[in-house]
Design an enzyme around this catalytic site. Structure first.
Site, PDB file in Angstrom:
ATOM      1  N   HIS A  75       0.374  -0.807  -0.012  1.00 22.39           N
ATOM      2  CA  HIS A  75       0.099   0.068  -0.148  1.00 22.39           C
ATOM      3  C   HIS A  75       0.865   1.064  -0.251  1.00 22.39           C
ATOM      4  CE1 HIS A  75      -3.962  -2.122   1.802  1.00 22.39           C
ATOM      5  NE2 HIS A  75      -3.608  -2.873   0.863  1.00 22.39           N
ATOM      6  N   TYR A 203      -8.867   4.861   7.629  1.00 19.44           N
ATOM      7  CA  TYR A 203      -8.928   5.013   9.556  1.00 19.44           C
ATOM      8  C   TYR A 203     -10.517   5.962   9.465  1.00 19.44           C
ATOM      9  CZ  TYR A 203      -5.064   3.014  10.926  1.00 19.44           C
ATOM     10  OH  TYR A 203      -4.073   2.580  11.079  1.00 19.44           O
ATOM     11  N   PRO A 295      -2.965  -0.721  19.529  1.00 14.96           N
ATOM     12  CA  PRO A 295      -3.265  -1.131  17.543  1.00 14.96           C
ATOM     13  C   PRO A 295      -3.059  -0.259  16.547  1.00 14.96           C
ATOM     14  CG  PRO A 295      -5.242  -2.712  18.348  1.00 14.96           C
ATOM     15  CD  PRO A 295      -3.913  -1.744  19.361  1.00 14.96           C
ATOM     16  N   LYS A 299       1.660  -1.106  15.341  1.00 14.63           N
ATOM     17  CA  LYS A 299       3.463  -1.413  15.535  1.00 14.63           C
ATOM     18  C   LYS A 299       3.712  -1.899  15.902  1.00 14.63           C
ATOM     19  CE  LYS A 299       5.132   2.505  14.035  1.00 14.63           C
ATOM     20  NZ  LYS A 299       4.675   2.516  12.181  1.00 14.63           N
ATOM     21  N   TYR A 387       4.424   5.801  10.258  1.00 18.09           N
ATOM     22  CA  TYR A 387       3.899   4.871   9.892  1.00 18.09           C
ATOM     23  C   TYR A 387       4.339   3.962   8.640  1.00 18.09           C
ATOM     24  CZ  TYR A 387      -0.699   2.744   9.139  1.00 18.09           C
ATOM     25  OH  TYR A 387      -1.785   1.876   9.132  1.00 18.09           O
TER      26      TYR A 387
END
Ligand SMILES: Cc1cc2nc3c(=O)[nH]c(=O)nc-3n(C[C@H](O)[C@H](O)[C@H](O)COP(=O)(O)OP(=O)(O)OC[C@H]3O[C@@H](n4cnc5c(N)ncnc54)[C@H](O)[C@@H]3O)c2cc1C
Length: 404
Positions: A75, A203, A295, A299, A387
């Site tokens: 992604h 998100y 979560p 990570k 990220y």
């Protein structure tokens, strides 16, 4: 009692234990891995799915990237949904081509078990009554297997046995400092047999609570809903889950998740936890045995991989050059990254979730935060570089691998 000898005794065959075993094998260092669950249980456990660029590079450099390369989904970006508007953050563009890869933790674990079995080195499932002793000078691991008592004598013990394992509690309480935060919510997670309606994660911030759209494969969707921490899954028939998912995720342009048969569902509480130092005598904690992150920042598995890379580098220096400096620095080196990941995971969690005490002011503040995040290149770059993962703490070469 059967007595065995090895260089490194590894407790736990999750990602941390299996990765460490393989890294040590590649450096010609012996290890025994002990796992208290069955092989099927360990492989079937549905958990993480987002791999940082550095974790992907590590798996490839270790020669265990074939499954990842054929079935992993790279992604280059992700979406943040605020007030029902989806904003794309182009991770690759903001980080010079780095990205995340969606590849289930169970696939990673299966690939690593296959690689371990191919080495012929010991990997014992269903080890009962595992205990550790002699941490100051002569470490031993005791366990039962197939009705017999066993003892493994080793130079070093790697405690890779997760948050509920026995290694961390074997350290005297006054030798550890524990930092902890619990959150007033958990995640209701589902796996659904339906193709994902977005190629990238979404998100979603919503006044009813956070929701996350993700996937495991082109035919399986993985979705999460913020719920109270003690929520019973019995309160959530499948139709109610889909209604709430669609309410929280649907955007003004008409995008929403595809609905399909739910094949697995459950509620997980959230916590931030760090035990320091990550070393006591000849015991070295790695992964969830030493730290837990909520979560939201994806990570946990990645931190486990980072810990064992640092540990493999230190163990290699110990055996090949007789130097213990890197072992002495292990905890400090790992904790620097752990605290950065803790901060990022806490920030993602508190920016995207609704807290029970939040009022209208907090809702507007969160919306302002997220609108800034999704409109400022500087803010998006900060999210993107954390990220996709910060650079590794030690080079792959120093852990005996080529590349990276
Ligand atoms: C629902 C959920 C979603 C998540 N999503 C993400 C995500 O998207 N991205 C991410 O990076 N992380 C995620 N995580 C976190 C990630 O799964 C963990 O951080 C990761 O599993 C840590 O690996 P580990 O090897 O340290 O611990 P574990 O995976 O817990 O492995 C420890 C192993 O030790 C074994 N063990 C325990 N006790 C003993 C004993 N006494 N003797 C022998 N063996 C023992 C256990 O059975 C287990 O196999 C998620 C976690 C959950 C629960």
């Amino acid at each position: 009692m059967a007595v065995h000898k090895t260089q490194v005794g590894i407790v736990g065959a999750g990602p941390a234990g299996l990765l460490l075993g393989q890294l040590l094998h590649l450096n010609g260092i012996d290890s025994v891995i002990l796992e208290n669950r069955t092989r099927d249980y360990v492989i079937d456990r549905v958990r993480a799915g987002v791999l940082e660029q550095g974790t992907v590079d590590l798996l490839r450099a270790m020669g265990v990237g074939a499954g990842l390369d054929s079935r992993g989904l790279r992604h280059d970006g992700l979406y943040i949904s605020v007030q029902q508007r989806r904003h794309r953050i182009d991770l690759a563009d903001l980080t010079d081509g780095r990205a995340i890869t969606v590849y289930g933790q169970n696939e990673v674990v299966k690939d690593l078990i296959d690689a371990r079995v191919a080495t012929g080195r010991p990997l014992n499932f269903e080890a009962g009554g595992v205990s550790i002793d002699g941490l100051d000078a002569r470490p031993v691991i005791r366990f039962q297997h197939a009705g017999a008592e066993h003892e493994v004598r080793c130079d070093i013990i790697a405690g890779c046995d997760g948050f509920h394992g026995i290694c961390r509690p074997s350290i005297p309480a006054d030798a550890l400092t524990v930092y902890e935060r619990s959150y007033p919510f958990g995640w209701l997670g589902i796996l659904a047999e339906v193709g994902p309606s977005s190629d990238e994660l979404v998100y979603a911030h919503h006044e009813r609570g956070f929701a996350l759209f993700s996937m495991r494969s082109p035919t399986v969707t993985r979705l999460y809903l913020q719920v109270p921490p003690d929520e019973s899954i019995d309160n959530w028939p499948d139709d109610a889950i889909w209604d709430e998912m669609v309410t929280r995720m649907m955007s003004l342009d008409g995008w929403k998740p595809n609905i399909g048969r739910i094949i697995q569902k459950g509620v997980t509480p959230m916590r931030s936890f760090v035990a320091a130092p990550m070393r006591h005598g000849r015991l070295f904690l790695a992964g969830d045995a030493a730290h837990i992150v909520p979560p939201t920042g994806a990570k946990g598995l990645n931190l486990a991989a980072s810990d064992v890379l640092v540990l493999a580098h230190a163990v290699k220096a110990f055996y090949q050059r007789g130097q213990s400096d890197a072992l002495d620095q292990y905890s400090d080196v790992c904790l620097r990254r752990v605290w950065r990941a803790q901060r990022f995971s806490w920030w993602m969690t508190s920016t995207l979730h609704r807290f029970p005490d939040d009022g209208p002011f907090d809702l507007q503040r969160q919306i302002a935060d997220l609108e800034y995040l999704t409109s400022s290149r500087a803010a998006m770059t900060s999210l993107a570089e954390q990220y996709v993962g910060l650079p590794p703490e030690v080079s792959f070469e120093s852990a005996g691998l080529s590349g990276g």
